[in-house]
Design a protein around this motif. Structure first.
Motif, PDB file in Angstrom:
ATOM      1  N   TYR A  35       0.825  -1.202   0.000  1.00 18.90           N
ATOM      2  CA  TYR A  35       0.000   0.000   0.000  1.00 18.90           C
ATOM      3  C   TYR A  35       0.861   1.255   0.000  1.00 18.90           C
ATOM      4  O   TYR A  35       1.935   1.297   0.620  1.00 18.90           O
ATOM      5  CB  TYR A  35      -0.887   0.057   1.255  1.00 18.90           C
ATOM      6  CG  TYR A  35      -2.113  -0.818   1.203  1.00 18.90           C
ATOM      7  CD1 TYR A  35      -3.325  -0.335   0.709  1.00 18.90           C
ATOM      8  CD2 TYR A  35      -2.059  -2.131   1.671  1.00 18.90           C
ATOM      9  CE1 TYR A  35      -4.461  -1.141   0.679  1.00 18.90           C
ATOM     10  CE2 TYR A  35      -3.198  -2.936   1.649  1.00 18.90           C
ATOM     11  CZ  TYR A  35      -4.392  -2.429   1.150  1.00 18.90           C
ATOM     12  OH  TYR A  35      -5.506  -3.225   1.126  1.00 18.90           O
ATOM     13  N   ASN A  36       0.355   2.284  -0.679  1.00 16.26           N
ATOM     14  CA  ASN A  36       0.865   3.634  -0.543  1.00 16.26           C
ATOM     15  C   ASN A  36       2.347   3.742  -0.901  1.00 16.26           C
ATOM     16  O   ASN A  36       2.825   3.051  -1.791  1.00 16.26           O
ATOM     17  CB  ASN A  36       0.580   4.128   0.880  1.00 16.26           C
ATOM     18  CG  ASN A  36       0.755   5.634   1.025  1.00 16.26           C
ATOM     19  OD1 ASN A  36       1.547   6.070   1.835  1.00 16.26           O
ATOM     20  ND2 ASN A  36       0.031   6.416   0.273  1.00 16.26           N
ATOM     21  N   ARG A  37       3.060   4.641  -0.254  1.00 14.92           N
ATOM     22  CA  ARG A  37       4.478   4.919  -0.444  1.00 14.92           C
ATOM     23  C   ARG A  37       4.791   5.458  -1.841  1.00 14.92           C
ATOM     24  O   ARG A  37       5.929   5.360  -2.289  1.00 14.92           O
ATOM     25  CB  ARG A  37       5.335   3.674  -0.166  1.00 14.92           C
ATOM     26  CG  ARG A  37       5.126   3.027   1.193  1.00 14.92           C
ATOM     27  CD  ARG A  37       5.417   3.958   2.338  1.00 14.92           C
ATOM     28  NE  ARG A  37       5.470   3.288   3.621  1.00 14.92           N
ATOM     29  CZ  ARG A  37       5.397   3.905   4.792  1.00 14.92           C
ATOM     30  NH1 ARG A  37       5.243   5.219   4.825  1.00 14.92           N
ATOM     31  NH2 ARG A  37       5.444   3.231   5.921  1.00 14.92           N
ATOM     32  N   PHE A  62      -7.893   0.734  15.445  1.00 16.92           N
ATOM     33  CA  PHE A  62      -6.869   0.383  14.457  1.00 16.92           C
ATOM     34  C   PHE A  62      -5.767   1.431  14.440  1.00 16.92           C
ATOM     35  O   PHE A  62      -4.572   1.115  14.416  1.00 16.92           O
ATOM     36  CB  PHE A  62      -7.534   0.279  13.077  1.00 16.92           C
ATOM     37  CG  PHE A  62      -6.747  -0.464  12.037  1.00 16.92           C
ATOM     38  CD1 PHE A  62      -6.293  -1.751  12.257  1.00 16.92           C
ATOM     39  CD2 PHE A  62      -6.474   0.127  10.806  1.00 16.92           C
ATOM     40  CE1 PHE A  62      -5.576  -2.446  11.284  1.00 16.92           C
ATOM     41  CE2 PHE A  62      -5.758  -0.546   9.832  1.00 16.92           C
ATOM     42  CZ  PHE A  62      -5.314  -1.838  10.070  1.00 16.92           C
ATOM     43  N   PHE A  63      -6.165   2.703  14.475  1.00 13.79           N
ATOM     44  CA  PHE A  63      -5.201   3.808  14.515  1.00 13.79           C
ATOM     45  C   PHE A  63      -4.466   3.852  15.848  1.00 13.79           C
ATOM     46  O   PHE A  63      -3.240   3.990  15.906  1.00 13.79           O
ATOM     47  CB  PHE A  63      -5.933   5.132  14.272  1.00 13.79           C
ATOM     48  CG  PHE A  63      -5.107   6.355  14.546  1.00 13.79           C
ATOM     49  CD1 PHE A  63      -4.035   6.693  13.738  1.00 13.79           C
ATOM     50  CD2 PHE A  63      -5.407   7.186  15.625  1.00 13.79           C
ATOM     51  CE1 PHE A  63      -3.271   7.824  13.986  1.00 13.79           C
ATOM     52  CE2 PHE A  63      -4.651   8.323  15.884  1.00 13.79           C
ATOM     53  CZ  PHE A  63      -3.584   8.633  15.064  1.00 13.79           C
ATOM     54  N   ALA A 117       3.579  -0.297   9.610  1.00 16.52           N
ATOM     55  CA  ALA A 117       3.210  -1.303   8.606  1.00 16.52           C
ATOM     56  C   ALA A 117       3.131  -2.727   9.162  1.00 16.52           C
ATOM     57  O   ALA A 117       2.192  -3.467   8.855  1.00 16.52           O
ATOM     58  CB  ALA A 117       4.195  -1.247   7.441  1.00 16.52           C
ATOM     59  N   LYS A 118       4.096  -3.139   9.977  1.00 17.58           N
ATOM     60  CA  LYS A 118       4.117  -4.511  10.483  1.00 17.58           C
ATOM     61  C   LYS A 118       2.929  -4.800  11.381  1.00 17.58           C
ATOM     62  O   LYS A 118       2.333  -5.884  11.323  1.00 17.58           O
ATOM     63  CB  LYS A 118       5.423  -4.783  11.238  1.00 17.58           C
ATOM     64  CG  LYS A 118       5.579  -6.216  11.743  1.00 17.58           C
ATOM     65  CD  LYS A 118       5.600  -7.215  10.595  1.00 17.58           C
ATOM     66  CE  LYS A 118       5.825  -8.632  11.102  1.00 17.58           C
ATOM     67  NZ  LYS A 118       5.771  -9.624  10.004  1.00 17.58           N
ATOM     68  N   TYR A 119       2.565  -3.837  12.238  1.00 21.67           N
ATOM     69  CA  TYR A 119       1.422  -4.046  13.128  1.00 21.67           C
ATOM     70  C   TYR A 119       0.129  -4.099  12.318  1.00 21.67           C
ATOM     71  O   TYR A 119      -0.760  -4.912  12.594  1.00 21.67           O
ATOM     72  CB  TYR A 119       1.343  -2.923  14.167  1.00 21.67           C
ATOM     73  CG  TYR A 119       2.620  -2.692  14.939  1.00 21.67           C
ATOM     74  CD1 TYR A 119       3.500  -3.743  15.208  1.00 21.67           C
ATOM     75  CD2 TYR A 119       2.963  -1.428  15.402  1.00 21.67           C
ATOM     76  CE1 TYR A 119       4.670  -3.528  15.915  1.00 21.67           C
ATOM     77  CE2 TYR A 119       4.128  -1.206  16.119  1.00 21.67           C
ATOM     78  CZ  TYR A 119       4.982  -2.250  16.360  1.00 21.67           C
ATOM     79  OH  TYR A 119       6.140  -2.044  17.050  1.00 21.67           O
ATOM     80  N   LEU A 179      -4.704   4.165   6.063  1.00 18.00           N
ATOM     81  CA  LEU A 179      -5.243   3.263   7.085  1.00 18.00           C
ATOM     82  C   LEU A 179      -6.716   2.956   6.815  1.00 18.00           C
ATOM     83  O   LEU A 179      -7.163   1.814   6.950  1.00 18.00           O
ATOM     84  CB  LEU A 179      -5.098   3.894   8.473  1.00 18.00           C
ATOM     85  CG  LEU A 179      -3.759   3.734   9.191  1.00 18.00           C
ATOM     86  CD1 LEU A 179      -3.842   4.337  10.577  1.00 18.00           C
ATOM     87  CD2 LEU A 179      -3.339   2.282   9.278  1.00 18.00           C
ATOM     88  N   LYS A 180      -7.463   3.988   6.416  1.00 18.98           N
ATOM     89  CA  LYS A 180      -8.886   3.777   6.085  1.00 18.98           C
ATOM     90  C   LYS A 180      -9.027   2.821   4.897  1.00 18.98           C
ATOM     91  O   LYS A 180      -9.900   1.941   4.891  1.00 18.98           O
ATOM     92  CB  LYS A 180      -9.551   5.114   5.752  1.00 18.98           C
ATOM     93  CG  LYS A 180      -9.782   6.010   6.948  1.00 18.98           C
ATOM     94  CD  LYS A 180     -10.486   7.300   6.517  1.00 18.98           C
ATOM     95  CE  LYS A 180     -10.760   8.207   7.695  1.00 18.98           C
ATOM     96  NZ  LYS A 180     -11.442   9.456   7.285  1.00 18.98           N
ATOM     97  N   GLN A 181      -8.163   2.995   3.906  1.00 19.02           N
ATOM     98  CA  GLN A 181      -8.213   2.128   2.721  1.00 19.02           C
ATOM     99  C   GLN A 181      -7.900   0.682   3.091  1.00 19.02           C
ATOM    100  O   GLN A 181      -8.596  -0.247   2.662  1.00 19.02           O
ATOM    101  CB  GLN A 181      -7.214   2.631   1.672  1.00 19.02           C
ATOM    102  CG  GLN A 181      -7.209   1.802   0.390  1.00 19.02           C
ATOM    103  CD  GLN A 181      -6.080   2.200  -0.542  1.00 19.02           C
ATOM    104  OE1 GLN A 181      -5.363   3.169  -0.318  1.00 19.02           O
ATOM    105  NE2 GLN A 181      -5.901   1.412  -1.606  1.00 19.02           N
ATOM    106  N   ILE A 182      -6.861   0.483   3.902  1.00 16.00           N
ATOM    107  CA  ILE A 182      -6.465  -0.870   4.300  1.00 16.00           C
ATOM    108  C   ILE A 182      -7.578  -1.549   5.094  1.00 16.00           C
ATOM    109  O   ILE A 182      -7.960  -2.699   4.820  1.00 16.00           O
ATOM    110  CB  ILE A 182      -5.159  -0.833   5.122  1.00 16.00           C
ATOM    111  CG1 ILE A 182      -3.990  -0.358   4.251  1.00 16.00           C
ATOM    112  CG2 ILE A 182      -4.847  -2.211   5.711  1.00 16.00           C
ATOM    113  CD1 ILE A 182      -2.720  -0.062   5.035  1.00 16.00           C
TER     114      ILE A 182
END
Length: 436
Positions: free
Chosen positions: A4-6, A196-197, A204-206, A177-180
């Protein structure tokens, strides 16, 4: 979990790689453990002539043997003679890069300090002597924030001012985070997003662990955290003890107090019965783990100061896990979950304030963001957002439960701040779970 993202980081790495075709590049990539640095670099490597090397805690000859084999495998080049010193390995790579443009990534680069600290001077000398002819895209990646900062930003260190670019890898932004969470659980509720937040902080790992385990609600996340052989239980120790060295007990005590709402230096010192100024300074400037907060519009030299742990998960870990570590050691997970359930309303309230602060920051609609309070922690305003160009100010009360928000009370306690904002168009707003 998919990548995701980056996009911004990948675009920056692409531009650096293109520049390396005509001029050697040295890039430093820094970020806390679990943030996704390695995944990012491996994503950037796809379809490119690139070599990834991990600096394990091994003897120098063994590392050289592994490194040489990896370079030979990727570039299909011969090596003349045996290379058993890192100095000779870097000299060989720089020589190869005069004929070939390729990327070389060294992950956990700071570990060289334990294996052979002289290598930093060797790299400096070799780089200075060869960079004019080289076309190497050299990337040094590390998760020991203080050591990487010292290696490249301390004017007394040999690699000071040698890097041509620096990337600091940060947690996922709110929209990501919303997308994931939405991809994993389209029916998620706002309280799920807040949990979640609050528990991942966008690391990323969590995020990956919770998504893989199907843990999308507070209760399922707690089940994942407080379980046998959980990644999360020793995470604070695993992440920080090596950073702090022999003084780790004092650093841990300071962080634990901040996580438990003892956020001013006098409060911390009264409990520990010792001066903590140097520890707070290092936690902020050398380790990047805490941040200093002053009321918005306060002078930088103002004495009204609070501290907060910058990382959401570490805030949770020091608040609920480190404080109750005896229960962790005997495996009393039900007790630990009960502690979280009891105190989560207070913790999640602070995280909701942080959520909106981050959301307003990402909107790019304001020139200043912060909170406000007066001496004695009076007249606290959770969020103040200023647009100095348009002379607009938003003052917000943030509560998980919207029924607890009183705009009339907000206006009343904002009177002194409003006087400082003469000429601004003031907007008063309540923000709650409903507004996420």
């Amino acid at each position: 979990m998919k990548f995701y993202n980056r996009e911004k980081e990948l675009d920056q790495l692409r531009k650096i790689r293109l520049r390396s075709a005509t001029a050697a590049q040295m890039t430093v990539v820094i970020g806390r453990r679990r943030i996704g640095k390695t995944s990012l670099l491996k994503k950037d490597m796809e379809g490119q002539l690139a070599i990834y090397l991990f600096v394990a805690k091994k003897s120098e000859p063994l590392l050289c043997q592994e490194f040489v084999a990896a370079v030979q495998s990727t570039l299909s080049v011969p090596v003349f003679g045996k290379i058993s010193r890192l100095k000779d390995f870097f000299a060989w790579v720089l020589e190869l890069s005069k004929a070939l443009n390729f990327t070389l990534i060294l992950d956990e680069f700071q570990e060289f300090k334990l294996i052979n600290p002289a290598i930093f001077s060797d790299i400096q000398n070799l780089w200075d002597a060869n960079k004019g002819e080289s076309r190497l895209n050299l990337i040094f990646c590390g998760s020991m924030y203080s050591m990487m900062k010292d290696i490249f930003e301390n004017s007394k260190e040999p690699l000071f001012a040698r890097a041509t670019a620096k990337l600091i890898i940060k947690p996922f932004e709110m929209q990501v985070l919303k997308q994931i969470l939405g991809d994993a659980n389209p029916a998620y509720q706002n309280e799920d997003l807040l949990a979640f937040f609050a528990l991942t902080g966008g690391v990323a790992k969590y995020v990956e662990n919770f998504i893989s385990a199907g843990a999308w609600t507070l209760e399922t996340m707690l089940e994942e955290i407080f379980s046998l052989n959980s990644l999360f239980l020793d995470e604070g120790k695993n992440t920080l003890i090596e950073e702090f060295g022999r003084d780790y007990t004092t650093y841990f005590s300071v962080l634990s107090l901040i996580a438990n709402s003892k956020t001013s230096r006098p409060e911390i010192e009264s409990i520990l019965e010792t001066s903590v100024g140097p520890f707070l300074e290092k936690l902020e400037n050398d380790f990047g783990l805490i941040r200093k907060i002053r009321p918005i519009l306060a002078k930088p030299s103002g004495r009204i100061v609070k501290y907060e742990i910058a990382d959401n998960f570490l805030s949770f870990w020091f608040r609920f896990i480190f404080t109750n570590y005896s229960a962790v050691e005997i495996g009393n997970f039900e007790f630990l979950k009960a502690q979280v359930r009891r105190d989560y309303p207070t913790f999640s309230g602070k995280m909701l304030e942080r959520y909106f602060m981050e959301t307003f920051k990402e909107s790019l609609a304001y020139s200043e963001l912060g909170s406000y309070w007066e001496r004695g922690n009076l007249n606290k305003i959770d969020l103040v957002a200023l647009n100095n160009l348009e002379k607009k100010a938003l003052l917000a009360e943030i509560k998980v439960n919207p029924s607890k928000i009183s705009l009339s009370e907000l206006k009343s306690k904002s009177s002194n701040l409003a006087a400082k904002l003469q000429g601004f168009d003031l907007e008063y707003r309540g923000l709650s779970l409903e507004n996420m």
